[in-house]
Design a protein around this motif. Structure first.
Motif, PDB file in Angstrom:
ATOM      1  N   ALA A  69       7.489   7.394  -8.895  1.00 11.05           N
ATOM      2  CA  ALA A  69       7.105   6.546  -7.777  1.00 11.05           C
ATOM      3  C   ALA A  69       8.101   5.412  -7.596  1.00 11.05           C
ATOM      4  CB  ALA A  69       5.700   5.989  -8.008  1.00 11.05           C
ATOM      5  N   PHE A  70       8.702   4.971  -8.686  1.00 14.70           N
ATOM      6  CA  PHE A  70       9.606   3.836  -8.579  1.00 14.70           C
ATOM      7  C   PHE A  70      11.052   4.221  -8.343  1.00 14.70           C
ATOM      8  CE2 PHE A  70       6.004   1.619  -9.963  1.00 14.70           C
ATOM      9  CZ  PHE A  70       6.166   0.349  -9.491  1.00 14.70           C
ATOM     10  N   ASN A 111       7.606  -1.632  -3.355  1.00 10.65           N
ATOM     11  CA  ASN A 111       7.444  -2.555  -2.237  1.00 10.65           C
ATOM     12  C   ASN A 111       6.936  -1.840  -1.009  1.00 10.65           C
ATOM     13  OD1 ASN A 111       8.215  -4.881  -3.455  1.00 10.65           O
ATOM     14  ND2 ASN A 111       9.257  -5.516  -1.585  1.00 10.65           N
ATOM     15  N   GLY A 112       6.125  -2.518  -0.266  1.00  9.18           N
ATOM     16  CA  GLY A 112       5.582  -1.906   0.925  1.00  9.18           C
ATOM     17  C   GLY A 112       4.415  -0.986   0.626  1.00  9.18           C
ATOM     18  N   GLU A 130       0.496   3.780  -3.817  1.00  8.51           N
ATOM     19  CA  GLU A 130       1.614   4.352  -3.085  1.00  8.51           C
ATOM     20  C   GLU A 130       1.220   4.400  -1.615  1.00  8.51           C
ATOM     21  OE1 GLU A 130       3.196   7.698  -5.473  1.00  8.51           O
ATOM     22  OE2 GLU A 130       4.236   8.213  -3.615  1.00  8.51           O
ATOM     23  N   ASN A 131       2.028   3.833  -0.777  1.00  9.69           N
ATOM     24  CA  ASN A 131       1.786   3.877   0.665  1.00  9.69           C
ATOM     25  C   ASN A 131       0.369   3.473   1.041  1.00  9.69           C
ATOM     26  OD1 ASN A 131       4.339   4.699   1.569  1.00  9.69           O
ATOM     27  ND2 ASN A 131       3.914   6.729   0.762  1.00  9.69           N
ATOM     28  N   ARG A 174      -2.322   3.548  -0.673  1.00  6.74           N
ATOM     29  CA  ARG A 174      -3.419   4.305  -1.264  1.00  6.74           C
ATOM     30  C   ARG A 174      -3.355   4.174  -2.781  1.00  6.74           C
ATOM     31  NH1 ARG A 174      -1.581   7.066   3.064  1.00  6.74           N
ATOM     32  NH2 ARG A 174      -3.132   7.955   4.471  1.00  6.74           N
TER      33      ARG A 174
END
Lengths: 237, 234, 291, 326, 397
Positions: free
Chosen positions: B230-231, B36-37, B208-209, B211
């Motif tokens: 990542a999760f 998320n995000g 991610e973020n 990107r």
């Protein structure tokens, strides 16, 4: 007496049960994580603690006081500060003024409030921007401002709602540093976060909820290896 | 079919997407995964022209999407099934579906499309006259997907269709998504339910973020440790 | 008993026209979430159009609906397009600046009409203006009956439009979820213009229907603006069925209040109901009827 | 951009000696009205511009204030000047009850509720003839023939009002008011009881509006419900005064009040007789156009958007403006 | 340019403007304050036109002792605070020698207050609240009768002809309406008529039936109504619809004597009586001529408000001619000594009841007969005999 606890906390919106029988305790001085997939009810838990929504059933206790039915501002005065997931800066006030609004909780004198606010801003490393209008801040600074504002009310418990979302890795690292610093200043923290590197790093204990129900709790390592948690996040095979 | 080239975008002065590029070929099933995000929904909004990128280009076939007003996107053949369903709660299921076929092309075939969609979603057929707001979560999601199909799109984009659904329902939704892909519709899906989606898609990008950090075949990514990290952050 | 029945009849008949006024307002409120404080003034402009058509071209007021409604529709679209929509992109200290804009519009409309027609009272006197139908001793004013009938027809037409046509459904969709409507290819900006236009056209209909039984001067709009928002809140914001009920309820309540409390407090009855509803039943009649 | 202190001083000095250098009662009268509007506009501004609660019913307080002063004469048989003492507290009591009803509502509902309550006051004042004399109104004999006294009275009232609001805005309350305006939920989570502070803001606002009403009674010598409870000429006018000058600024309503009153008088008298008579009919039209223009192009009013005004100025003069920025 | 410089210049300029003397002219200036915009503009306009008409005649006849007379009209927009501004402006800026006009009672009050304070003679032409001349204000004179006198002419008509037992009073909730109601109620009590109902209403209503059904239930012999013209016609139309059948409908002046009343109410206006202050066929010199000339010049009817304005202009001219000088005291003295005949009747300012400087005039009863307003009472001056008793079914058929 626990520092903070919820007992069988439940919230229903009409037929939808957003939070279902959640009980957890927070020990004074720790950083307690609250995780779960999107829509699992984390922010709702905060809104219940914070008094933004009335509780359907269950209890919330803070230092022995029952919080049920108290208005938001009274809960704040009792010593619980919070930040919002979607930041709510007071847009047309400067950073300093934003924080001063909070600082007036402890004093009615302007100069005292200002002094206190400057301290908090220094602490949050926002001093340089104290005269900026809040609406002109970058997202990172807005998140800092949220924290600074919550801190200035003089809380003993701080609820941080997705403080890291939308930040660059570097900003996140700084954020982690700041959260640790807050804990070291003696403030207990409950944190909702999606960025796992962060939460696994800083939390002492974590509670994972899904569909409004608690599915696991414990140290970061325990939670990360919990099968139910992995399924909740990655889905079943 | 769909290309994003070096897109930077955000809300107001908050930048969310950083130099995002990816492409979806005709008839492909592509998934975007990320915590998320990470900016998944923002990508969706950029494609739908709800927000315009600060720099970079979005192409669909020969058309610059970022220069088209949002209400024209659907006419080009892209149906967007938004996050959290976004139904019209005080209208019936049928009306919701009809609103999916406002463009003249789709309108001409409304009856046939409706029949086809109702076959695809028998549960909606039973609840045609019910107000959308009174449906259960799974039914609402179906209704949203069905509404998207009503425009006879060349391409559909799904934003977290499993959000708030039980595992069982999630599986049912994914089966439906696969069927739609089987009917020849190009798909782009954003999901946080990593394992299941990676298993059914052709290709995937990991965000991610804001990107794009990884790209590959679904099955390959499934084995990739970086995804798990990542999760879960471990 | 006669007193009571006559009061009810009067209330219901006037309520039909109120409903028409309220319907336009509720449409605008539902889609744009603003109070249109120029509503009565739009009605007033339509009345002048009707008056001019009757006075100089000898067109029956009921036929001039065909002119006044499109004309006001156009005026409404223009107001929305050039005055209200641009405000969405401006940030201001007072969040209600769209409402304040409608106040400005109301002032300008009133004064422009005063400039053209002076402050004189105008009225349209048709042969049927005073025709009355008697059922036992209860009097039914004929133009009011017609007005009620046309009001109901227009309401039915509006319902058909909202329920059965794609554009009508788009209007409802935009009111319920603007973003989703955009994704489905609804041009929300145009829908807001259309809605304001429709609201203005309905106000125009109410004005035109009222003219044979009432009279006209530039300030006639103000009281009707007040009535319009009472009805809207009474019926529940954005609820069309509610607006009709609200109109009838207000009509009957005013009549009953005037008969049994005091004629001088007729307007106060509406206001008191309004405040009570706001405080104790914020959803309006909508919460009772669920539509 | 900090306002120039010199220009402020000049204005204050000018206002202080105005009745001495301008012997005409006519201009004194206009300035007295303008000063009264400064009070009403500023009080409205405290509630709406600073606290974010847009009231469409300030006529209720103005009227109650005026009637408090009037009833001093007709019922208590004391001087109407006692009204200046009583009007404030009476209005605050009234405001408290209005607040209890209206502050349960937000946004447009709040606007409408205030409007409706003011209308209820107006209708009640008309019908309750035993108390208010209804539409026959209340007539009193004025104390002074010389306008200079009234002028200084209005000036002191306006100055006191602006100073009080200035102090409030710089105190804890002021910070709280603005916090509530900017984001009520955030304010609550910062320990601010929005209901309590909205009520405080309303109380202060009603206090000064009531004083203005009492002053009106004393100065005009005659009131009736249609005049002092008027929706268009008090409630809406208060809004226009504040937004044209600049809501949420200290000096905005003051500037707005002078603009509106002078504009109205200029037009009413057809530019003091210089223009043909029909111009006099246009003053409300000009108000309307001004409102539309200000909302459309100068959302924060003349004081709030002063930079824009300056830019306009320098463009006309072909002078590049030193970039001010904000 | 510096901001402070701008402000200094602006202030200097405005001071200059304030001090700039009104250009001296030969004409004698009189201020006239009337509403020509706002809701009351209709009658204000008639009155203003009558003032203008009279002015032309006066100047054509040589003006005031050789000097031209000039009326400076100010619009009070129907609001007391504006009326006050207008009065202040006329007195101090235009330096008029006296004031005239005054339409609405509230506005007239405001003007009178200023006039009295500044010692400026003010001839009220219309504002009719009794209180205006009950203040012992020596500078305020009133040409029209106070509202309490409006039904005086009616009194004898009621006692001699109708002899009603019961009455209902309907009045608009304005200064004019409520003071009229108060006075008529006292009149009824004096005449032994029982007032079964007295109810006010907000002017501008669409539907008066709720009020009228109550009247119907009370079934009075006399229905007395104080309303402006549009409310008046709606009241009568709806009375007809509800088949209200009292012995007589009587209007208390104002709306019931205007041509618009008949135009709107149609046959519902038939046989309705009204009290009035003036009628063009009255045996006053010039009354009929004034009416005809007005009709010819402006293409519209005039009525008693117009006559008041026209007569006021002549009273003003007369007083100024006789005044020793144009000083306010002298003008006041000349006004107080007025004794002349006008189209509106004889004008002489006397003290009676609680009033001072009040012109006392007989008032009359008119009736709408065959779409025309006819003077029917007192009999000596009647233009047509009154129709009474009235068979409403026949009238309304």
């Amino acid at each position: 007496m626990n520092f903070f606890e919820t007992q069988h906390l439940t919230k229903a919106f009409g037929g939808l049960i957003a939070v279902n029988d959640v009980s957890f305790q927070v020990v004074k001085g720790e950083i307690h994580g609250l995780i779960g997939p999107n829509g699992s009810g984390k922010t709702t838990v905060f809104n219940l603690i914070n008094g933004y929504y009335p509780i359907t059933s269950g209890k919330i206790l803070f230092e022995g006081h029952e919080l049920n039915g108290l208005p938001t501002w009274k809960i704040c005065k009792l010593g619980i500060g919070r930040t919002f997931q979607v930041v709510k800066p007071l847009r047309r006030m400067t950073v300093l003024e934003n924080v001063m609004c909070s600082a007036f909780n402890l004093t009615t004198r302007r100069d005292v409030a200002k002094e206190k606010s400057l301290e908090v801003l220094e602490f949050c490393e926002l001093s340089k921007k104290q005269d900026f209008q809040a609406k002109g801040l970058t997202i990172g600074d807005r998140k800092r401002l949220e924290i600074a504002r919550a801190l200035a009310t003089g809380p003993r418990l701080l609820l941080l709602d997705e403080t890291m979302a939308g930040l660059t890795p570097q900003e996140q690292a700084e954020g982690v540093k700041l959260i640790r610093k807050i804990r070291d200043a003696g403030i207990t923290i409950i944190i909702v976060e999606h960025i796992m590197q962060v939460i696994m790093n800083i939390c002492d204990r974590i509670l994972c909820i899904n569909y409004g129900q608690e599915i696991a709790g414990g140290t970061p390592a325990e939670v990360a290896n919990n099968q139910a948690v992995i399924e909740a996040y990655l889905g079943k095979e | 079919m769909l290309r994003l080239e070096h897109v930077n975008a955000g809300y107001g002065d908050i930048q969310v997407l950083w130099d995002v590029s990816f492409r979806v070929k005709g008839n492909e099933f592509v998934v975007l995964v990320g915590a998320n995000g990470a900016g998944k929904s923002t990508i969706m909004r950029v494609i739908s022209s709800l927000i315009s990128p600060t720099s970079g280009e979005v192409w669909f076939e020969d058309q610059r999407l970022d220069q088209v007003p949002p209400y024209k996107i659907i006419d080009l053949g892209i149906a967007h099934v938004p996050e959290a369903r976004q139904l019209f709660p005080e209208m019936t299921v049928l009306e919701n579906l009809e609103l999916g076929s406002l463009s003249p092309k789709a309108k001409a075939h409304r009856k046939e499309t409706l029949k086809w969609v109702m076959e695809l979603f028998p549960r909606l057929n039973e609840r045609q006259k019910q107000l959308a707001g009174t449906l259960s979560g799974g039914e609402q999601q179906m209704c949203a997907i069905a509404r998207g199909l009503m425009s006879r799109p060349k391409m559909m984009i799904f934003d977290e269709p499993s959000l708030g659904l039980s595992p069982l329902l999630t599986q049912e939704i994914f089966r439906l998504v696969q069927r739609i892909h089987g009917e020849g519709v190009t798909l782009l899906m954003v999901e946080q339910n990593v394992k299941q989606t990676l298993a059914i898609c052709d290709r995937a990008y990991v965000l991610e973020n804001g990107r794009v950090v990884l790209e590959g075949k679904g099955k390959e990514l499934l084995e990739n440790e970086q995804v798990k990290q990542a999760f879960l952050g471990i | 008993m006669d007193v009571f029945i006559q009061t009810m009849v009067s209330g219901i008949l006037i309520g039909g026209i109120y409903a028409l006024v309220g319907l336009g307002m509720t449409l605008i409120m539902g889609v744009m979430r603003i109070i249109n404080l120029a509503h009565g003034q739009l009605m007033m402009v339509a009345m002048y159009i009707t008056f001019v058509l009757y006075e100089y071209f000898n067109i029956d007021p009921y036929f001039s609906l065909l002119v006044s409604m499109p004309a006001l529709f156009l005026l409404g679209v223009l107001i929305q397009k050039y005055l209200l929509n641009p405000l969405l992109r401006i940030e201001s200290i007072i969040p209600q600046n769209q409402i304040l804009m409608t106040v400005g519009v109301a002032m300008v409309l009133t004064e422009v009409m005063r400039f053209i027609f002076q402050s004189d009272y105008k009225s349209v006197k048709t042969p049927y203006s005073s025709a009355v139908l008697y059922i036992s001793s209860i009097a039914f004013n004929f133009p009011m009956l017609i007005a009620f009938g046309i009001a109901m027809l227009l309401t039915a037409g509006l319902f058909f439009f909202l329920l059965k046509t794609d554009t009508g459904k788009s209007v409802r969709a935009t009111a319920q979820n603007k973003d989703a409507a955009l994704l489905l290819g609804v041009n929300a900006e145009w829908i807001t213009q259309l809605t304001y236009g429709l609201g203005a056209a309905l106000a125009a209909a109410a004005g035109t229907l009222l003219l044979p039984i009432y009279y006209l001067y530039p300030d006639v709009g103000g009281p009707f603006t007040l009535k319009a928002f009472i009805i809207t809140v009474l019926g529940g914001l954005g609820s069309t069925v509610g607006a009709i009920m609200g109109g009838l309820v207000l009509g009957v309540a005013e009549s009953l209040g005037a008969t049994y409390i005091s004629m001088a407090l007729k307007d106060a009855v509406g206001m008191v109901i309004f405040v009570l509803v706001l405080v104790f039943m914020p959803g309006g009649l909508k919460t009772l009827t669920k539509v | 951009m900090k306002p120039n202190h010199w220009s402020k001083l000049i204005i204050v000095l000018f206002l202080a000696i105005f009745p001495l250098i301008v012997p005409s009662d006519y201009y004194r009268h206009i300035f007295i009205l303008a000063l009264m509007w400064v009070v009403i506009g500023s009080s409205w501004n405290l509630l709406a511009g600073y606290t974010g609660q847009v009231s469409f019913g300030h006529a209720a307080f103005f009227g109650v204030g005026a009637y408090t002063a009037g009833l001093c004469v007709t019922k208590l048989h004391i001087s109407a000047w006692w009204g200046m003492l009583l009007a404030g507290p009476v209005c605050m009591v009234v405001a408290f009850f209005i607040g209890c009803v209206c502050f349960r509502l937000r946004g447009p509902y709040f606007n409408l509720a205030t409007l409706a309550i003011a209308e209820i006051f107006r209708l009640t004042a008309i019908v309750w003839r035993d108390l208010t004399e209804g539409m026959q109104g209340i007539l009193i004999m004025r104390t002074f023939r010389n306008k200079t006294y009234y002028y200084y009275f209005a000036l002191i009232l306006a100055a006191a009002c602006i100073y009080a609001i200035y102090r409030v805005i710089r105190s804890k309350w002021g910070y709280y008011f603005v916090a509530i305006r900017e984001d009520q939920d955030a304010a609550e989570s910062m320990g601010i009881s929005s209901f309590r502070y909205k009520t405080f803001s309303l109380l202060i606002s009603s206090f000064f509006t009531g004083l203005a009403g009492a002053f009106y009674m004393n100065y005009m010598g005659f009131i009736d419900p249609e005049v002092v409870f008027s929706l268009y000429f008090i409630s809406i006018m208060a809004i226009l005064v504040a937004i044209i000058g600049g809501a949420g600024t200290i000096w905005g309503p003051a500037v707005g009040a002078f603009i509106m009153v002078l504009l109205q008088e200029t037009f009413r008298s057809s530019f003091f007789g210089l223009f043909p008579k029909w111009v006099s009919q246009a003053h409300v039209l000009v108000f309307g156009l001004l409102v539309i223009f200000v909302i459309r192009y100068m959302t924060n009013g003349i004081v709030g958007d002063w930079i824009k005004v300056q830019r306009l100025w320098s463009k006309n003069k072909e002078q590049p403006l030193a970039s001010t920025g904000s | 340019m510096k901001k402070s410089t701008v402000i200094v210049i602006a202030l200097l300029f405005s001071i200059g403007l304030f001090l700039y003397p009104a250009s001296a002219q030969e004409a004698i200036k009189v201020g006239v304050i009337l509403p020509v915009t706002g809701e009351k503009a209709k009658f204000g306009e008639i009155e203003k036109k009558s003032f203008e008409m009279a002015l032309e005649e006066i100047n054509a006849a040589g003006g005031i002792n050789g000097k031209k007379l000039e009326f400076i009209f100010e619009d009070d927009t129907g609001r007391p605070d504006v009326a006050r501004s207008a009065a202040e402006k006329l007195i101090t800026k235009d330096q008029v020698v006296m004031l005239g006009g005054g339409y609405g009672s509230s506005e007239t009050f405001a003007i009178a207050n200023v006039a009295q304070e500044s010692g400026m003679p003010f001839l009220v032409s219309t504002g009719s609240d009794n209180k205006i001349t009950e203040q012992k204000w020596e500078y305020i004179f009133r040409i029209n009768p106070p509202v309490s006198d409006y039904p005086r002419g009616l009194e004898s008509f009621l006692t001699e002809v109708v002899k009603p037992q019961t009455a209902a009073i309907l009045y608009e909730n304005t200064n004019f309406g409520s003071s009229g109601q108060k006075e008529f109620q006292q009149t009824c009590e004096r005449l032994g008529i029982k007032v079964v109902m007295a109810e006010g209403y907000q002017s501008g209503g669409v539907d008066f039936k709720p009020l009228l059904v109550n009247v119907k239930k009370a079934n009075p012999d006399l229905i007395y109504m104080i309303s402006y013209v549009m409310d008046a016609s709606l009241l009568m139309k709806q009375s007809m619809e509800l088949r209200l059948t009292p012995k007589v409908f009587v209007g208390g002046g104002a709306g019931y004597t205007l041509p618009e009343f008949q135009k709107n109410a149609g046959k519902a206006s038939d046989a309705v009586f009204s009290a009035t202050l003036w009628y063009q066929t009255l045996p006053y010199p010039g009354a009929k001529e004034y009416y005809d000339k007005f009709l010819k010049k402006f293409g519209m009817d005039t009525e008693y408000h117009g006559a008041e304005g026209y007569a006021s202009a002549y009273v003003i001219a007369d007083a100024l001619k006789r005044a020793k000088s144009l000083k306010p005291e002298d003008v006041r003295g000349a006004l107080a000594a007025t004794d002349m005949m006008t189209v509106f009747g004889p004008v002489k300012f006397i003290a009676y009841d609680k009033m001072t400087n009040q012109n006392k005039l007989p008032t009359y009863v008119v009736q709408w007969l065959n779409d025309k307003l006819e003077l029917v009472w007192p009999k000596e001056v009647a233009s047509k005999p009154y129709v009474y008793p009235i068979d409403w079914e026949k009238v309304w058929k």
